[in-house]
Design a protein around this motif. Structure first.
Motif: not given
Length: 259
Positions: A60-63, A121-124, A190-203, A230-231
């Protein structure tokens, strides 16, 4: 001797880090709530891997990171080319671009959640915004650093702006563009993880947040290890592509310019 040390040097560093970790926990008595035992971290990692939860969160994070990375880098490439080729576009857009870059992208996370909604969508969106500037600034610098004599030579031979761009400007800017692409990999994760912390469902960000809430530090360390892997893999893939496409430049093994 130097040729032998080069491939094993990263593993020597990793072994030193693991040894320091073991000493901190088992010799100096670091509290498990702050620094878990490596064995506990490994057991938690294996359990999450067997259950499939870790793979699902990582995918989910990679996608999200990959989709936002592609969108942001594509936009940055087009913006850099437009501003490098047109002085009018540069005068109109440079100040807004610099103003946008001065805003920490992490600060936009709550607004993006309100605008775009909950989930991937927020993460993207945040990843795309975070990836723009490194590619833009390196691409713009590379396009502007082209040898003007080559441009004049093709122009005198009747080549149009499009032919000059693909034959001269893009090859000249390619090394700089790959620098920006490699830097953007870090920003994307970094941005993907931050957004998942705020409004994520999976990741992995959601996994880190839920584990932190229950003081499961071993799970947090396992998720961080996956993010690091991954990085590293993404950067290695970009360097391999760079060696294939920018074959005329000596490979330095890493990023050699700032973003």
């Amino acid at each position: 001797m130097r040729g032998l040390l080069r491939p094993i040097a990263p593993f020597v560093t990793l072994a030193a880090v693991l040894l320091a970790w073991l000493l901190a926990v088992r010799v100096f008595g670091a509290p498990p709530m702050l620094l878990p035992d490596p064995a506990d971290t490994a057991r938690s990692f294996r359990a999450a891997l067997r259950s499939g939860e870790l793979a699902t969160d990582a995918l989910a994070t990679v996608a999200s990171a990959a989709a936002g990375y592609a969108i942001g880098c594509s936009f940055a490439f087009a913006l850099a080319a437009c501003m490098a080729l047109s002085r009018t576009a540069e005068r109109m857009l440079m100040v807004p671009v610099m103003a946008f870059q001065s805003i920490p992208k992490v600060a936009l996370a709550p607004l993006i959640y309100l605008w775009v909604g909950f989930g991937a969508r927020s993460s993207v969106t945040l990843v795309a915004l975070a990836c723009i500037y490194p590619v833009f600034v390196n691409g713009f610098t590379g396009f502007r650093a082209v040898d003007q004599n080559l441009v004049d030579l093709l122009r005198s031979a009747g080549a149009g702006p499009g032919r000059i761009f693909w034959s001269v400007r893009l090859p000249a800017a390619a090394p700089q563009l790959f620098v920006g692409l490699e830097v953007s990999v870090v920003f994307a994760l970094l941005a993907a993880v931050v957004m998942e912390l705020v409004a994520g469902e999976r990741g992995l960000g959601v996994r880190i947040q839920s584990a932190s809430a229950t003081l499961d530090v071993a799970t947090v360390f396992g998720a961080l290890a996956v993010l690091a892997a991954i990085g590293i893999l993404a950067s290695a893939l970009l360097r391999a592509v760079r060696r294939r496409l920018v074959f005329w430049q000596r490979d330095t093994g890493g990023v050699e310019a700032t973003a």
